[in-house]
Design a protein around this motif. Sequence first.
Motif, short mmCIF file in Angstrom:
data_model
loop_
_atom_site.label_atom_id
_atom_site.label_comp_id
_atom_site.label_asym_id
_atom_site.label_seq_id
_atom_site.Cartn_x
_atom_site.Cartn_y
_atom_site.Cartn_z
N UNK A 1 6.00 48.54 31.98
CA UNK A 1 4.59 48.36 31.64
C UNK A 1 4.17 48.87 30.50
N UNK A 2 4.95 50.34 30.17
CA UNK A 2 4.54 51.15 29.24
C UNK A 2 4.84 50.54 27.88
N UNK A 3 6.16 49.89 27.94
CA UNK A 3 6.64 49.27 26.73
C UNK A 3 5.65 47.98 26.52
N UNK A 4 5.22 47.49 27.35
CA UNK A 4 4.44 45.99 27.24
C UNK A 4 3.12 46.53 26.54
N UNK A 5 2.51 47.55 27.11
CA UNK A 5 1.55 47.77 26.62
C UNK A 5 1.31 48.50 25.11
N UNK A 6 2.38 48.95 24.81
CA UNK A 6 2.64 49.33 23.35
C UNK A 6 3.28 48.36 22.46
N UNK A 7 3.24 46.98 23.10
CA UNK A 7 3.75 46.06 22.20
C UNK A 7 5.25 46.03 21.74
N UNK A 8 6.07 46.62 22.71
CA UNK A 8 7.40 47.04 22.11
C UNK A 8 8.04 46.12 23.12
N UNK A 9 9.07 45.30 22.67
CA UNK A 9 9.83 44.11 23.49
C UNK A 9 11.03 44.78 23.94
N UNK A 10 11.11 44.87 25.14
CA UNK A 10 12.19 45.16 25.76
C UNK A 10 13.18 44.02 26.71
N UNK A 11 14.48 44.26 27.03
CA UNK A 11 15.00 43.12 27.99
C UNK A 11 15.26 43.74 29.16
N UNK A 12 15.67 44.88 29.14
CA UNK A 12 16.35 45.44 30.74
C UNK A 12 16.19 46.94 30.73
N UNK A 13 15.34 47.57 31.61
CA UNK A 13 14.87 48.85 31.99
C UNK A 13 15.49 49.14 33.17
N UNK A 14 16.12 50.27 33.34
CA UNK A 14 16.43 50.63 35.04
C UNK A 14 16.91 52.02 35.16
N UNK A 15 16.82 52.45 36.31
CA UNK A 15 17.46 53.83 36.47
C UNK A 15 18.38 53.70 37.84
N UNK A 16 19.62 54.02 37.49
CA UNK A 16 20.88 53.92 38.47
C UNK A 16 20.90 55.41 39.12
N UNK A 17 20.80 55.30 40.41
CA UNK A 17 21.41 56.63 41.37
C UNK A 17 22.70 56.56 41.45
N UNK A 18 23.18 57.32 42.47
CA UNK A 18 24.51 57.61 42.69
C UNK A 18 25.01 56.31 43.38
N UNK A 19 24.47 55.58 44.13
CA UNK A 19 24.54 54.47 44.77
C UNK A 19 25.18 53.37 43.77
N UNK B 1 31.09 62.29 45.87
CA UNK B 1 30.66 63.51 46.11
C UNK B 1 30.81 64.40 44.75
N UNK B 2 32.07 64.14 44.05
CA UNK B 2 32.32 65.05 42.73
C UNK B 2 31.27 64.54 41.93
N UNK B 3 30.72 63.38 41.58
CA UNK B 3 29.69 63.00 40.81
C UNK B 3 28.34 63.67 41.13
N UNK B 4 27.86 63.60 42.63
CA UNK B 4 26.80 64.31 42.84
C UNK B 4 26.93 65.69 42.49
N UNK B 5 27.97 66.42 42.47
CA UNK B 5 27.99 67.80 42.10
C UNK B 5 27.86 68.04 40.72
N UNK B 6 27.83 67.14 39.84
CA UNK B 6 27.79 67.39 38.47
C UNK B 6 26.04 67.85 38.30
N UNK B 7 25.82 68.67 37.35
CA UNK B 7 24.55 69.23 36.97
C UNK B 7 24.47 69.19 35.55
N UNK B 8 23.08 69.11 35.19
CA UNK B 8 22.85 69.39 33.55
C UNK B 8 23.55 68.48 32.76
N UNK B 9 24.03 69.34 31.70
CA UNK B 9 24.80 69.06 30.68
C UNK B 9 26.27 68.37 31.11
#
Length: 304
Positions: free
Chosen positions: A116-134, A11-19
Amino acid sequence: MDKALKANIKELIKSKRGFEFESFISELNLIQYGSDGFQPTRERKDDGAEGLILSTKTIIAAYGPDAFDERKFNKKVNDDFEDYLNKWSSDNPNWIMHYNNALAPTQLRVSNDLEKIAIDRGILTNHISIKGIDQIMHMIENEFSSIQQRAVAKLLGVPRELIVFDHVRNIIQDLISGHGIEQEVPEYKLEVDIEEKIKLNYTDSDVNHALEEYEDLNADGTLKKIWGILSTFQTEEINILKLRIKREFNNENGSFKEKLNTLTNKYALKYSNDDDDFFNYYIRSLLVYCFEQCMIGKKTSSES
């Protein structure tokens, strides 16, 4: 991690905002990787990144809005990912965005779109992810040591008692781990005259001090709190704990007082990462509770 502590941290992490949330994510990575393993960026003009995990070459980004707005969410993610592709991706093939709330299914799929955006631009990436509170909580619970978890809790301003309770649970868990059940299971629920037991185990000059210590721990509810923590463990686990403490106590030399002090100091040195009287107080309380439960020390007539 104790459920109450986990819920409070979440809950304390979820309460953090912005900067404030961005700063927390930087501090979280510093706790996990240290100053030699994580390089934070400047708070302003950060080029879409909060910092870099050096060992894995992972760019860390963060987004902590006041409330979920799909349009703003997608814009922030895409803007930061664009900065990553333009300014960081050539040397750092991994990118993780941290978000201060739970992710909806559509949000979870955004990472696939970014790849897909990175692939379409020919940029090699290894791991792309979004992590939520869980996902952030899973990381703290499973990838952080108990010392690091306590550092996170202190950073967030979690009530100290919750931190201590979790710490005591970790001590108990460590003491019972790797030990099989022994055949002898002492009786620990006998009612005993504590004054008689203290007089039997302490010298005359130490009796009053020992009585005062016990009365203080009993009066402020600390012994009941220790019992409350122990009550969350299974009976066999408690038996292992008590046998372990009994064995380690009996292996020490000296009078009862000297043995108790030696074991207190040994556990404090092993389990407390700093000279913290509050943590040490509960370590001592655990041993006094074991004494109260007739597991260490000479037995009174009612125990025999």
